[in-house]
Every structure is written in C-alpha cells, then in structure tokens.
Design an enzyme around this catalytic site. Structure first.
Site, PDB file in Angstrom:
ATOM      1  N   LYS A   1       0.351  -4.407   8.769  1.00  0.00           N
ATOM      2  CA  LYS A   1       0.808  -3.479   7.805  1.00  0.00           C
ATOM      3  C   LYS A   1       1.978  -2.538   8.568  1.00  0.00           C
ATOM      4  CE  LYS A   1      -1.440   0.288   5.506  1.00  0.00           C
ATOM      5  NZ  LYS A   1      -1.561  -0.426   4.278  1.00  0.00           N
TER       6      LYS A   1
ATOM      7  N   ASP B   1      -8.961   7.383   0.759  1.00  0.00           N
ATOM      8  CA  ASP B   1      -8.333   6.413  -0.365  1.00  0.00           C
ATOM      9  C   ASP B   1      -9.024   5.378  -0.620  1.00  0.00           C
ATOM     10  OD1 ASP B   1      -6.363   5.601  -2.181  1.00  0.00           O
ATOM     11  OD2 ASP B   1      -5.061   4.762  -0.596  1.00  0.00           O
TER      12      ASP B   1
ATOM     13  N   GLY C   1       0.943  -1.201   0.092  1.00  0.00           N
ATOM     14  CA  GLY C   1      -0.059   0.062   0.027  1.00  0.00           C
ATOM     15  C   GLY C   1       0.915   1.131   0.025  1.00  0.00           C
ATOM     16  N   GLY C   2       0.297   2.649  -0.071  1.00  0.00           N
ATOM     17  CA  GLY C   2       1.008   3.537  -0.006  1.00  0.00           C
ATOM     18  C   GLY C   2       1.696   3.932   1.252  1.00  0.00           C
ATOM     19  N   PHE C   3       1.089   3.241   2.421  1.00  0.00           N
ATOM     20  CA  PHE C   3       1.648   3.430   3.784  1.00  0.00           C
ATOM     21  C   PHE C   3       2.600   2.254   3.924  1.00  0.00           C
ATOM     22  CE2 PHE C   3      -2.615   5.298   3.372  1.00  0.00           C
ATOM     23  CZ  PHE C   3      -2.322   6.799   3.751  1.00  0.00           C
ATOM     24  N   GLY C   4       2.850   1.370   3.180  1.00  0.00           N
ATOM     25  CA  GLY C   4       3.809   0.509   3.549  1.00  0.00           C
ATOM     26  C   GLY C   4       3.182  -0.877   3.222  1.00  0.00           C
ATOM     27  N   PRO C   5       4.174  -1.699   3.128  1.00  0.00           N
ATOM     28  CA  PRO C   5       3.782  -3.258   2.813  1.00  0.00           C
ATOM     29  C   PRO C   5       2.909  -3.791   3.791  1.00  0.00           C
ATOM     30  CG  PRO C   5       6.213  -3.221   3.679  1.00  0.00           C
ATOM     31  CD  PRO C   5       5.614  -1.779   3.462  1.00  0.00           C
TER      32      PRO C   5
END
Ligand code: NAG
Ligand code: NAG
Ligand code: NAG
Ligand code: NAG
Ligand code: NAG
Ligand code: NAG
Length: 830
Positions: free
Chosen positions: A539, A636, A520-524
């Site tokens: 996450k 999002d 994701g945009g915030f991290g894997p």
C-alpha cells in the site's frame, strides 16, 4: 641652493634696507633715459614680488644684472641679463638710450650687454611689471599686451619660467626662446648643462636635455597633456597651454591664483620641474618633477622596444620583434633594442598593429599634420615605404603623426596612454590572423568544456546531495527504530522489517499498473513478490500523513503488533524521503465485495461460509475495539476492506489508518471525515462524530449486505425509494424478512433462523442512535448465542436522499460525494 640663498640674502639685506629707505620717496618701478640704475640701486615691481638690480651669485664677487623675488623667497634669482658677461666690480650701470636700447656698461663705459629693438620709440621707458617681466615700451603707451613692448625680458628666459612666459619659437620671425638652461654652477649663472624646452624638429615635443643629449622626453602634446606625463593634470593654481600652429609653437602657463608664487626651473643638480611657494613652510615645494622612474630615462630600452615599469624585466620587444642582441638583452643591457623578425619592404599586405596605452615614440624625426584623420593617416603611412608607425596627434581623435625608421623611447602605461599603430609585415599579420582564429576556437572550446564541466559538477553535486539526503533519512529512520526497539520491545521481541524502497519497487515492477490491486482512499495497492518469492500487498500511501517520521513509525509499529486471525497482518513498512509504504500479507481471494456482489461468484459463498465470515469480521472488530491494547476505531469498514484468504477466512484490512493519518483520538469530533457512503453512521457522516458505535453501524451494513447480496448504496426496489437498510427495515416491520435473503442462498447448510438472527443483529447495529447500537462483545455474543434479541429501532440513513437532506445543514455538498466504493476523505469546513 640654500647656501646661495643665504649668501644673497645676507649680502643684500643691508642693501635692501638702504634702498627701501631711498625708495620711500621715489618708489621706482620704471626708469628712463637720463636716470640709469647704478649698482646698489634697484627697482621693485608693483606688488613687491620682484626686484631688479645688481647681485653677486653664491660666493662670487662678480656682478650680474638680474631679477629676484622680493616678497617671498627673498633673493631667489629668476632672470639674469648678462649671464655670460659679468661686471667684474661694482661699477656696473644699466641705462636706456633714447632709441629704447638697454645697455649695461662697466666702469670704463664698455657695453657688456645690451638689448635691441625693432623700431625707434618716442620717449622710451623701462619698467618692471608685476609679473616679473622687465619691459621697454613707449612712455605714453599704457597697453599691457606683450606685442606692444619694444623689448621684454620674458623673451630671453634664463633658467626659470615664470607664469606668463612663452617657451617656444616663432616660425615667422625665427625668434627662438624654446629652451631654458640651468646655471653653470651656484656661483655662475652662465649657460649650464641642463636644458628644458621644445624640440620642434618634427612634431614638437618637450624635452629635458643634458648637454647635447636628451635626458627625458615629456613628449609631444596630445591635446590634454604630454604623452609622457599621463598624471599631469590641469589644476587650480595654473593653467598650462601648448600652442602649435603655422606661426608658432610655445608652452605657456597662466597663473589662476595671483597670490601664489610658482616657477618652472632647471638647476645645476639636474632638477627640472615646477616649484610652488608654500607660505606655511616658507619654502618651495616640488609640484612637478620631470622624469619619475627608470622608464622615463631616454631610450632606456633601445629602439623598437617598450618599457613597462610594472614588468620584470621592464623592457620588452613589441610582438613581431626580437632583441637585436639576445646576449646583451639577457644581461639587462637593452640599449641595442629590438629588430623585426620579418622585415618590412613595402609589399602588398603590410598593415598596422594597434598598441594601446603607449607613450608615443620620439617625434624629432616625425612628420605631422594636425587636420588629418586617422584613416588618411594610415593610408599616407602605408604609401610611404619607410613609414613605420602612425598615431593621432590629438588623443581626442584627430591629426596625424608619422614616424620613419626606428621607433625609440616608448613606454607602456596602465592608463591614460595613447594608441600607436606600428607597421608589420604581411607574413606577421597572416600568422596573427591564424593565431587569433586558433585562439578563438580554443576559447570556444574552453568555454564549452567549462560549461560541460560545471554541468557535470552540478549533476554530481545533485546526486551526492540526494544520496546524502537519502543516507541521512535512512540513518534517521534507523535511529528512530533502534530507539524504539531499545526502549519498548526488548520483552516482546517484535520485528517490524523496514523494506528498502528499491526492493519494494522491484517487487511491484516499479508500481506498474498491471500489479495494481485497487485504489483505496489512502493510495493505490499493488501486488508484489518479494525476492524470496513471498507475495505481499503493497500500500503506497499517497497522502501526507501529517505527522513526523517518528510518530509515523511509532504508529506503524503499534499497528503491526495487532495480531489476530481476522486481521490482515502488517509485514513491514518502507520509508524513503517522501515515500510511505505499508507491506501487508497478500490475500489470494481478494476482498469480500468481489464475491457477494458478483452473480456467479456469490454462489461460492454458501450460508455457512457467510455466517462464518460475519462471525470472523465480528471477532476481528471486537479485537480492534476491545481486546487489543490499543482501542482502534476502523472508521472505514466496508466489504472491500474485508479480505478473504485462501480458506475464505475474513481478514479486516486498512485498520489503523485513522491512527496513522489522524492521530489517536478514541472518540472525538474530527475535522477529517474518513469513510465511505453507504457504510457511514449518520452522526459520523453529518457531524464528524465517531466512536466504536460508528464502526458498529458499518458492521451492521456489511452484515445486511452479506445476507442480502445487495449493496446498501445504490439499492433499488420497484416499490419504494429506500436503500438496503430501509428495505430491510420495511421487510422487518412487515415481518417478511426472509425476502431479504440472497436468492443464491438456497442451500440448507444452516438453519434459516440463524440467517434471520444475522439480519436481526445487523438491524440492531444500524439503528439511528449510537447509544441504541450494541457494542462488539454483545454482537459476538448475539451472533453465537440463542438468547432472544431486543427489537431494533428504525435504522439511520434508510433512504438514499436522507444523507443530503440531513446533511444540508452542514457543509456537505452532493458534488463532494465520490463514487461510493472509494473511501472518501473530506475536510469539514466547520
Ligand atoms: C635644485 O632644485 C631642487 C628642487 O628644488 C633642490 O632640491 C636642489 O637642491 C636644487 N639644486 C641646487 C644645486 O640648487
Ligand atoms: C670693462 O670691460 C672692458 C672689456 O671687458 C675691460 O677691458 C675693462 O677693464 C673693464 N673695466 C672695468 C673697470 O672693469
Ligand atoms: C640683437 O641682439 C643680439 C644679441 O643680443 C644680436 O645678436 C643681434 O644682432 C641684435 N640685433 C639687432 C637688430 O641689433
Ligand atoms: C589663492 O591661494 C590662497 C593661498 O593658497 C588661498 O588662500 C586663496 O583662497 C586662493 N584663491 C583662490 C581664488 O583660489
Ligand atoms: C594637412 O591635411 C589637410 C587635410 O588632409 C590638408 O588639407 C592640408 O594641406 C595638409 N597640410 C599639410 C601641411 O600637409
Ligand atoms: C623616407 O622616405 C621619404 C621619401 O619617400 C624621404 O623623403 C625621407 O627622407 C625618408 N625618411 C627616412 C627617415 O628614411
């Protein structure tokens, strides 16, 4: 001395007055044949510093011819002519013969003392010079060179050295004035015990003697000073010279400041040193005194030993030597000195060991050559079997002095000493080499060990520091959580587990790629299995949340409180230093996009299920927007953020991320645009303006995607350039909206009208103007109700290019647009 001075002063006070009245007319400093000096008369040097005449020392009544100070220290005698043969009464007369011979005779004309001359002068005169030198010279001769004198008192020093006197000897003529001796007593100027002078038997050295014995050696001259007087320095008052050549050796002092009176004197109390007259105190101050400490006493430590005043005991043998008598040595009687452990016998392999900072040994039995260098010196010494040591004669690196037999009277200085090379046996040198090798090895070992030790220590320090930091961080987290629970949640009984990083790491197999569910945009996001077997989605936030730990936890706890059937529940979090990890329940069926955009899997989702999914998403979003205590704008929303559990119940994930990352604005102009193209409302994508209505837009896109089975972005059609929204709008305006429905939806589990209703609601949600879009509660009602719906207006972003055209006024650049499925975060440059 004081008493003596007093005596002389009182005795002569009257005399001086008489004499000075006489001399007013005569002002004699010379006298000549036919003009003798009688007892009671005197002559005075130019400058009036010295006076010559008859005196009686101390309490004695005997008369001596002498020279004393007149202007300063009045009456202090510096020279005596007849020190051994006094005149018994005041009948003494000093006369000078036509041959230039000075004669001192008594009342019965007995000559008690006389000088002698080497040549017969014409018209001789005797004169007392300014320097205190009493000379005989030719009357016509005005030269002041000492060699021009027929005779001079400076060649016959008594107990005092005046500046200009030479203490020493002439090897050519044999003239010897190498010693001065103290008086016998205060009353008797005859030669006493204490001597000071130059011993020139070997390499010349300065000595202080008492009778026949040496008291103290100032030692040989090393070019700068005497080897035993490291602290003696040239100065502003006088310049000392030690001259040694084939013809003569002498010690000599030149006065640099003529207005200062100074003398070197040895007296009956054993004092040997230089005095300087102090006008301020009207007394003599000691400028230098021979022999400072015990180590200066001659031979204190015996042969082959050295004295060091800073050591205790001060005497020690050189390395390779041992006390001759260890019993005496232990009783601090060092006089027997040291002997070699390994005798030297002139065999091959013998060599020399250098000792630095030394006072060179007694040179009375030494040999020297001032023009040899150190190498030749060593060679010479090793050739001579009884040579035991050598050194430079000049400390600046020249000359050679050799010693034979025992070395005596050495000491060790902390600085300004000299190098002495002592001969050692081959066996000793061999052991020395072995030792130094061993020492070198040992030193290397020590260095290595200490390096290792330091590194270990550092490592340990780092580990401890890290652990401490971890512990501190953990304590802080715990404090914050405790505080939170204490203040906020007592009533609600909510538990947000804080997982340890180690557990999470283990659960995800150290975040291995195999367990990665997506990026994701915030991290894997990783799949993990907790120790109790429970599956979770982990996450790992990759961005700095931009807020403090406390705020982060507060946000996470708030998010965790959002509990709804259509929201993925947050099970806990993990905070460790820089790590921020959220732990969610695991959804076995992954995300919605895996189904609807996949040709084969999309068949699994029939119309009923799709309607239910749309409804579920709507309910979840309604909860986020209105029903929860917080107003959460997702920002999002997209198909990949809709997860499906095993019963295909949709669950919205990643909600609250905006809160976690960007504070908690409800409707604001944000600098950080979070979202994904294809789902972003125009006002958000272009102006960064977000509100619940931008979420509604995204929802509308999702609805249309679910129904059509096509992606909004990347949608292609053969007859226009529009994206899915444009396509749907086109079909809608043409009244052909059934064509939008996914071909795979050929089941008849629901009525077509219901699907059309969904399309209708979807189009209402994606209208261009936010205020035209319905809010979530209306959407839920519309989806479930029968009532008629308003006509939708043109949707925003219905062509692909539009975003770039509209966005050209802002800072958007095509290059900044990432792959459409990946959440994009941009800093708006405005
Ligand atoms: C010898 O000279 C020293 C130094 O000036 C002085 O202290 C000492 O009293 C003198 N001794 C005699 C006997 O004059
Ligand atoms: C002079 O000296 C001689 C020899 O020492 C002595 O015999 C004589 O008595 C002395 N004369 C006087 C007046 O002292
Ligand atoms: C010079 O005088 C000394 C004693 O003062 C004496 O021993 C010596 O023989 C004299 N020499 C001559 C050449 O008269
Ligand atoms: C010589 O010594 C005197 C007295 O200490 C001092 O006043 C004077 O300045 C000195 N002269 C020189 C040239 O050093
Ligand atoms: C001293 O050494 C130099 C150089 O080695 C030599 O020329 C000279 O003859 C030596 N002098 C004496 C007195 O041995
Ligand atoms: C040392 O040996 C030399 C001969 O090599 C000899 O002339 C000298 O007297 C000896 N000196 C001592 C102190 O033994």
């Amino acid at each position: 001395m004081r008493r003596k001075l007093g005596g002389i002063t009182i005795q002569f006070a009257y005399l001086f007055i008489v004499l000075s009245t006489i001399r007013i007319s005569t002002a004699v400093d010379t006298f000549s044949p036919g003009k003798p000096i009688k007892d009671g008369e005197s002559i005075v040097s130019p400058g009036q510093l010295y006076e010559l005449g008859f005196f009686s020392p101390g309490s004695s009544t005997r008369r001596y011819l002498g020279i004393w100070y007149k202007r300063v220290s009045t009456g202090t005698v510096v020279w005596v002519a007849n020190r051994e043969v006094p005149v018994l009464d005041k009948s003494g007369v000093l006369s000078i013969t036509d041959q230039g011979i000075l004669q001192l005779s008594n009342g019965t004309n007995h000559v008690l003392w006389s000088s002698n001359v080497t040549r017969t002068p014409r018209n001789p005169v005797a004169q007392l010079l300014e320097s205190g030198n009493f000379v005989v010279k030719e009357g016509s001769d005005s030269s002041t060179a000492q060699s021009s004198y027929l005779w001079q008192s400076f060649d016959y020093p008594v107990d005092t050295l005046l500046p200009g006197m030479k203490l020493g000897m002439n090897f050519v003529t044999g003239a010897d004035s190498s010693f001065i001796y103290s008086w016998k007593s205060l009353d008797d100027p005859a030669k006493g015990d204490i001597g000071f002078g130059i011993d020139s038997h070997g390499f010349p050295q300065l000595l202080v003697t008492k009778g026949p014995a040496i008291e103290y050696r100032l030692g040989s001259f090393n070019g700068l000073r005497y080897t035993g007087t490291p602290r003696l320095q040239q100065n502003l008052i006088y310049k000392y010279t030690f001259e040694l050549n084939e013809k003569e050796v002498y010690y000599h002092v030149d006065l640099l400041n003529q207005s200062i009176a100074t003398r070197y004197v040895v007296n009956t109390s054993g004092f040997s040193g230089r005095l300087v007259w102090k006008d301020e105190t009207q007394s003599w101050a000691i400028y230098y005194q021979a022999g400072e400490d015990q180590c200066d006493n001659y031979k204190t430590c015996g042969p082959n030993a050295k004295c060091n005043i800073n050591d205790s005991p001060m005497c020690s043998c050189f390395e390779g030597f041992e006390p001759k008598s260890s019993r005496d040595w232990d009783l601090l009687d060092w006089s027997s000195g040291c002997v070699r452990k390994d005798p030297i016998d002139c065999r091959r392999g013998e060599g020399f060991v250098k000792h630095e900072g030394m006072k060179l040994p007694d040179t009375s039995m030494s040999w020297y050559n001032q023009s040899m260098n150190l190498q030749d010196c060593e060679q010479l010494c090793s050739k001579k079997c009884n040579c035991t040591a050598y050194a430079n004669t000049d400390i600046r690196g020249s000359g050679c002095v050799l010693w034979y037999g025992d070395l005596v009277d050495m000491r060790e200085y902390t600085d300004r000493g000299q190098d002495l090379y002592i001969r050692m046996s081959a066996a000793y040198l061999e052991s020395l080499r072995r030792q130094s090798k061993a020492r070198k090895r040992k030193r290397i070992a020590i260095i290595i060990c200490s390096i290792i030790f330091v590194m270990l220590l550092l490592g340990l320090g780092v580990i401890l520091y890290r652990r401490r930091r971890k512990v501190k961080a953990r304590e802080k987290i715990k404090r914050i959580i405790d505080k939170y629970y204490n203040t906020n949640s007592r009533s609600e009984d909510l538990e947000l587990p804080i997982f340890q990083f180690g557990i999470i790491s283990k659960a995800t197999d150290h975040f291995s790629d195999r367990n990665e569910l997506g990026k994701g945009g915030f991290g894997p996001v990783y799949k993990g299995t907790l120790p109790d077997g429970k599956e979770v989605a982990v996450k790992r936030l990759s961005m700095d949340s931009g807020q403090g730990l406390e705020e982060f936890i507060n946000e996470v706890i708030l998010i965790a409180k959002l509990q709804h059937r259509n929201l993925v529940s947050l099970l806990g979090c993990c905070i460790e230093e820089d790590e921020r990890i959220l732990v969610y329940e695991y959804m076995s069926n992954k995300s919605l996009d895996c189904f609807i955009f996949d040709q084969s899997k999309s068949r699994i989702l029939d119309s009923r299920m799709r309607i239910n999914i749309i409804d579920g998403i709507a309910r979840g979003l309604l909860y986020l927007h209105q029903d929860s205590r917080l107003r959460i704008i997702h920002r999002d929303l997209k198909t990949s953020n809709i997860l499906l559990d095993k019963d295909m119940v949709p669950k919205i994930s990643d909600f609250g991320m905006a809160r976690i990352f960007g504070g908690n604005q409800t409707e604001a102009n944000t600098k950080r645009v979070v979202g994904t193209y294809g789902y972003m409302a125009p006002e958000y994508a272009v102006d960064g303006l977000f509100s619940v209505k931008s979420d509604i837009f995204s929802f509308g896109v999702i609805v249309l995607e679910i129904v059509s089975g096509s992606k909004n972005r990347g949608f292609s059609s053969h007859d226009h350039m529009h994206n899915l929204l444009g396509h749907a709008w086109k079909l809608w305006t043409e009244g052909k909206m059934l064509e939008l429905i996914d071909n795979n939806l050929d089941d008849s589990s629901v009525a077509v009208s219901e699907i059309v209703r969904c399309i209708h609601v979807g189009l209402l949600c994606v209208q261009q103007k936010p205020e035209d879009r319905p809010n979530m509660s209306s959407v839920v009602l519309m989806l479930n109700g029968e009532s008629s719906l308003p006509q939708p207006k043109q949707p925003g972003f219905f062509t692909e290019r539009e975003i770039f055209e509209t966005g050209s006024s802002s800072s958007y650049q095509k290059s900044a647009v990432s792959v459409n499925e990946i959440t994009m975060t941009m800093l708006d440059a405005r």
